[in-house]
Enzyme design. Structure first.
Site, PDB file in Angstrom:
ATOM      1  N   GLY A  16      32.291  17.193 -37.461  1.00 34.58           N
ATOM      2  CA  GLY A  16      31.572  16.185 -38.208  1.00 34.58           C
ATOM      3  C   GLY A  16      30.513  16.527 -39.205  1.00 34.58           C
ATOM      4  O   GLY A  16      30.337  17.697 -39.635  1.00 34.58           O
ATOM      5  N   ASP A  37      35.959  19.170 -30.758  1.00 34.54           N
ATOM      6  CA  ASP A  37      36.030  18.023 -31.343  1.00 34.54           C
ATOM      7  C   ASP A  37      37.300  17.127 -31.470  1.00 34.54           C
ATOM      8  O   ASP A  37      38.261  17.948 -31.251  1.00 34.54           O
ATOM      9  CB  ASP A  37      35.775  17.972 -32.768  1.00 34.54           C
ATOM     10  CG  ASP A  37      35.139  16.845 -33.644  1.00 34.54           C
ATOM     11  OD1 ASP A  37      35.857  16.024 -33.779  1.00 34.54           O
ATOM     12  OD2 ASP A  37      34.011  17.203 -33.955  1.00 34.54           O
ATOM     13  N   GLY A  42      35.511  13.360 -37.474  1.00 35.04           N
ATOM     14  CA  GLY A  42      35.239  14.750 -38.255  1.00 35.04           C
ATOM     15  C   GLY A  42      36.641  14.990 -38.722  1.00 35.04           C
ATOM     16  O   GLY A  42      37.437  14.342 -38.647  1.00 35.04           O
ATOM     17  N   ASP A  62      38.805  15.895 -26.329  1.00 39.38           N
ATOM     18  CA  ASP A  62      37.841  14.604 -26.172  1.00 39.38           C
ATOM     19  C   ASP A  62      36.865  14.727 -25.094  1.00 39.38           C
ATOM     20  O   ASP A  62      37.374  15.180 -23.954  1.00 39.38           O
ATOM     21  CB  ASP A  62      38.752  13.330 -26.182  1.00 39.38           C
ATOM     22  CG  ASP A  62      38.029  12.046 -26.396  1.00 39.38           C
ATOM     23  OD1 ASP A  62      36.930  12.003 -25.542  1.00 39.38           O
ATOM     24  OD2 ASP A  62      38.338  11.164 -27.132  1.00 39.38           O
ATOM     25  N   THR A 103      31.778   8.139 -24.542  1.00 38.57           N
ATOM     26  CA  THR A 103      31.499   9.294 -25.085  1.00 38.57           C
ATOM     27  C   THR A 103      30.483   9.700 -24.769  1.00 38.57           C
ATOM     28  O   THR A 103      29.935  11.079 -24.510  1.00 38.57           O
ATOM     29  CB  THR A 103      31.963   9.094 -26.700  1.00 38.57           C
ATOM     30  OG1 THR A 103      33.317   9.145 -26.902  1.00 38.57           O
ATOM     31  CG2 THR A 103      31.416  10.455 -27.336  1.00 38.57           C
ATOM     32  N   TYR A 156      26.688   2.199 -28.729  1.00 44.59           N
ATOM     33  CA  TYR A 156      25.923   3.280 -29.217  1.00 44.59           C
ATOM     34  C   TYR A 156      24.563   3.561 -28.838  1.00 44.59           C
ATOM     35  O   TYR A 156      24.223   4.505 -28.279  1.00 44.59           O
ATOM     36  CB  TYR A 156      25.945   3.173 -30.606  1.00 44.59           C
ATOM     37  CG  TYR A 156      25.495   4.349 -31.514  1.00 44.59           C
ATOM     38  CD1 TYR A 156      26.335   5.621 -31.509  1.00 44.59           C
ATOM     39  CD2 TYR A 156      24.156   4.519 -32.231  1.00 44.59           C
ATOM     40  CE1 TYR A 156      25.697   6.775 -32.345  1.00 44.59           C
ATOM     41  CE2 TYR A 156      23.779   5.597 -32.976  1.00 44.59           C
ATOM     42  CZ  TYR A 156      24.576   6.757 -32.722  1.00 44.59           C
ATOM     43  OH  TYR A 156      24.015   7.732 -33.492  1.00 44.59           O
ATOM     44  N   LYS A 160      23.280   6.085 -26.025  1.00 42.63           N
ATOM     45  CA  LYS A 160      22.512   7.312 -26.403  1.00 42.63           C
ATOM     46  C   LYS A 160      21.363   7.208 -25.143  1.00 42.63           C
ATOM     47  O   LYS A 160      20.935   8.423 -24.809  1.00 42.63           O
ATOM     48  CB  LYS A 160      22.011   7.083 -27.539  1.00 42.63           C
ATOM     49  CG  LYS A 160      23.139   7.663 -28.749  1.00 42.63           C
ATOM     50  CD  LYS A 160      23.415   8.815 -28.710  1.00 42.63           C
ATOM     51  CE  LYS A 160      24.248   9.318 -29.922  1.00 42.63           C
ATOM     52  NZ  LYS A 160      24.822  10.768 -29.862  1.00 42.63           N
TER      53      LYS A 160
HETATM   54  P1  NAD Z   1      30.228  12.354 -37.249  1.00 46.47           P
HETATM   55  O1  NAD Z   1      30.940  11.022 -37.141  1.00 46.47           O
HETATM   56  O2  NAD Z   1      30.301  12.756 -38.704  1.00 46.47           O
HETATM   57  O3  NAD Z   1      30.252  13.412 -36.537  1.00 46.47           O
HETATM   58  C1  NAD Z   1      30.648  13.172 -35.012  1.00 46.47           C
HETATM   59  C2  NAD Z   1      31.552  14.088 -34.410  1.00 46.47           C
HETATM   60  O4  NAD Z   1      31.817  13.836 -33.112  1.00 46.47           O
HETATM   61  C3  NAD Z   1      32.860  13.796 -35.325  1.00 46.47           C
HETATM   62  O5  NAD Z   1      33.484  15.072 -35.744  1.00 46.47           O
HETATM   63  C4  NAD Z   1      33.696  13.084 -34.215  1.00 46.47           C
HETATM   64  O6  NAD Z   1      35.288  13.426 -34.473  1.00 46.47           O
HETATM   65  C5  NAD Z   1      33.575  13.515 -33.030  1.00 46.47           C
HETATM   66  N1  NAD Z   1      33.375  12.845 -31.926  1.00 46.47           N
HETATM   67  C6  NAD Z   1      33.525  11.513 -31.691  1.00 46.47           C
HETATM   68  N2  NAD Z   1      33.852  11.052 -30.429  1.00 46.47           N
HETATM   69  C7  NAD Z   1      34.088  12.347 -29.854  1.00 46.47           C
HETATM   70  C8  NAD Z   1      34.732  12.479 -28.437  1.00 46.47           C
HETATM   71  N3  NAD Z   1      34.994  11.474 -27.401  1.00 46.47           N
HETATM   72  N4  NAD Z   1      35.167  13.791 -28.213  1.00 46.47           N
HETATM   73  C9  NAD Z   1      35.065  14.678 -28.996  1.00 46.47           C
HETATM   74  N5  NAD Z   1      34.504  14.753 -30.347  1.00 46.47           N
HETATM   75  C10 NAD Z   1      34.205  13.570 -30.754  1.00 46.47           C
HETATM   76  O7  NAD Z   1      28.501  11.952 -37.209  1.00 46.47           O
HETATM   77  P2  NAD Z   1      27.136  12.880 -37.487  1.00 46.47           P
HETATM   78  O8  NAD Z   1      26.521  12.013 -38.607  1.00 46.47           O
HETATM   79  O9  NAD Z   1      27.560  14.229 -37.813  1.00 46.47           O
HETATM   80  O10 NAD Z   1      26.279  12.713 -36.346  1.00 46.47           O
HETATM   81  C11 NAD Z   1      26.371  13.666 -35.401  1.00 46.47           C
HETATM   82  C12 NAD Z   1      25.344  13.633 -34.103  1.00 46.47           C
HETATM   83  O11 NAD Z   1      24.294  13.046 -34.408  1.00 46.47           O
HETATM   84  C13 NAD Z   1      26.088  12.120 -33.407  1.00 46.47           C
HETATM   85  O12 NAD Z   1      25.815  12.464 -31.966  1.00 46.47           O
HETATM   86  C14 NAD Z   1      25.327  10.985 -33.903  1.00 46.47           C
HETATM   87  O13 NAD Z   1      24.923   9.966 -32.914  1.00 46.47           O
HETATM   88  C15 NAD Z   1      23.786  11.708 -34.039  1.00 46.47           C
HETATM   89  N6  NAD Z   1      23.155  11.286 -35.039  1.00 46.47           N
HETATM   90  C16 NAD Z   1      23.243  11.031 -36.169  1.00 46.47           C
HETATM   91  C17 NAD Z   1      22.532  10.357 -37.242  1.00 46.47           C
HETATM   92  C18 NAD Z   1      22.780  10.298 -38.914  1.00 46.47           C
HETATM   93  O14 NAD Z   1      21.935   9.791 -39.550  1.00 46.47           O
HETATM   94  N7  NAD Z   1      23.724  11.117 -39.375  1.00 46.47           N
HETATM   95  C19 NAD Z   1      21.580   9.485 -36.857  1.00 46.47           C
HETATM   96  C20 NAD Z   1      21.206   9.569 -35.547  1.00 46.47           C
HETATM   97  C21 NAD Z   1      21.938  10.281 -34.478  1.00 46.47           C
END
Ligand code: NAD
Ligand code: UDP
Length: 331
Positions: A16, A37, A42, A62, A103, A156, A160
């Site tokens: 991701g 992943d 991603g 997953d 998840t 979500y 969390k």
């Molecule tokens: P993103 O969607 O780019 O990355 C999430 C990754 O998790 C992806 O590669 C996706 O394919 C993978 N994924 C999702 N469900 C899955 C599953 N069941 N099994 C395996 N892989 C799975 O999001 P991001 O912005 O990189 O966020 C990364 C983490 O940080 C997340 O947990 C998100 O909740 C947390 N977060 C991000 C932000 C932000 O602003 N980007 C803010 C708060 C929290």
């Protein structure tokens, strides 16, 4: 002298946006990185530059399923597990809310059990969404939040919150060492063009000459953190040796209204796009700004990259000039 043992980290969600930058940072420390992943949000593109990296491996799996035997029965000890697996953008995590909830709950449970088996230190990527539509401002870690448990964001937010509960129960039961990051809005290169979040939407719209979409009147606020700062914070949180074990806010306290973000993107891209107003999504938080005094004190961390500098790099990335993007100074 015997060979020094290699440090191995698992990054769930490593394909991701944040996870791929984190993987780069871990490899740069000389560690071996396993990326797990399911490629829901991603992309292989985020990892293409690591194709020939012998210390990097991808497991297509997953986290809601039992984890691959290669992890559970592997001879190679994992020292660190980062759990970033979960779509972060509202349209993506709301597309299959049941899977999003599982998840966070089942996925975190599986990864915590793995951490126990490997005696690995565990970091959960939680979120400012645990505060919901906050009644206190800025948000401190001691605030318990104001979340609608039955609304469209609940899969979500509540996912969390439950993941945090699991992590702290695990800690209380002395099953291992956990760290919890409450991540506030983070942006930067490798966000998907179709991600749906405001930074990527505004930039892609401006670059293609489309109107920028503002939800509501655009007077809701957010505080945007550049991804390099976030990765630095996550590393410090994982590695610190202080006794502090509560959740820690990571984010940039520089707060602005969404309509001002749109104006900045227009100025920095030089686009002549207009603005189209759309209805505010249900339960959209009105204000959000992290109090980062705990991160400052415990991790000696604060964001360094100003919004304009980070936006310039992100704009260059979306313009398809990644090499030039890397050369735009961040200060
Ligand atoms: P993103 O969607 O780019 O990355 C999430 C990754 O998790 C992806 O590669 C996706 O394919 C993978 N994924 C999702 N469900 C899955 C599953 N069941 N099994 C395996 N892989 C799975 O999001 P991001 O912005 O990189 O966020 C990364 C983490 O940080 C997340 O947990 C998100 O909740 C947390 N977060 C991000 C932000 C932000 O602003 N980007 C803010 C708060 C929290
Ligand atoms: N938003 C917007 N236009 C967009 C996308 C989002 O005005 O094209 C708003 C959204 O309603 C929210 C803020 O921008 O108030 C941040 O949204 P985002 O999805 O980036 O992150 P959130 O903080 O909601 O998780």
């Amino acid at each position: 002298m015997g060979q020094q043992r290699e440090t191995v980290a698992l990054v769930a969600g490593g394909a991701g946006f944040i996870g791929s930058h984190l993987s780069d940072a871990l490899l740069a420390r000389g560690w071996r990185v396993l990326c797990l992943d399911n490629f829901l949000t991603g992309r292989y593109d985020n990892l293409r530059h690591l194709e020939r990296e012998p210390r990097f491996d991808i497991l297509d799996a997953d986290v809601t399923d039992p984890l691959p035997a290669r992890l559970t029965r592997s001879g190679r000890r994992l020292a660190y597990i980062f759990n970033l697996a979960c779509a972060a953008s509202p349209p993506h995590y709301q597309a299959d809310p049941e899977h999003t909830l599982l998840t966070n709950v089942l996925g975190t449970r599986h990864l915590l059990a793995l951490a126990q088996a490997h005696e690995a230190r565990f970091l959960l990527a939680s979120t400012s969404e645990v505060y919901g539509d906050p009644e206190t401002h800025p948000q401190r870690e001691s605030y318990w939040g104001h979340v609608n448990p039955t609304g469209p964001r609940a899969c979500y937010d509540e996912g969390k919150r439950a993941a945090e509960t699991l992590a702290f129960d695990f800690l209380r039961a002395r099953r291992g060492d956990v760290r919890v990051a409450r991540i506030f809005n983070t942006y930067g290169p490798r966000m998907r063009a179709d991600d749906g979040r405001v930074v990527s939407n505004a930039i892609t719209q401006a670059l293609s000459g489309d109107d920028i979409t503002i939800y509501g009147a655009g007077e809701q606020t957010r505080s945007f953190c550049y991804v390099d700062d976030m990765v630095d914070g996550l590393m410090r949180l994982m590695l610190h040796d202080s006794d502090y074990r509560g959740a820690i806010n990571l984010g940039n306290p520089d707060e602005l209204m969404v309509k001002d973000l749109a104006a900045r993107v227009l100025r920095l891209t030089g686009a002549r796009s207009g603005v189209t107003y759309r209805p505010l999504p249900i339960d959209d938080p009105r204000r959000r700004r992290p109090d980062i005094s705990i991160a400052e004190r415990v991790l000696d961390w604060r964001p360094r990259v100003a919004l304009d500098a980070g936006l310039k790099r992100t704009i260059a990335h979306f313009s398809g000039v990644a090499r030039e993007a890397a050369m735009i100074p961040l200060k």
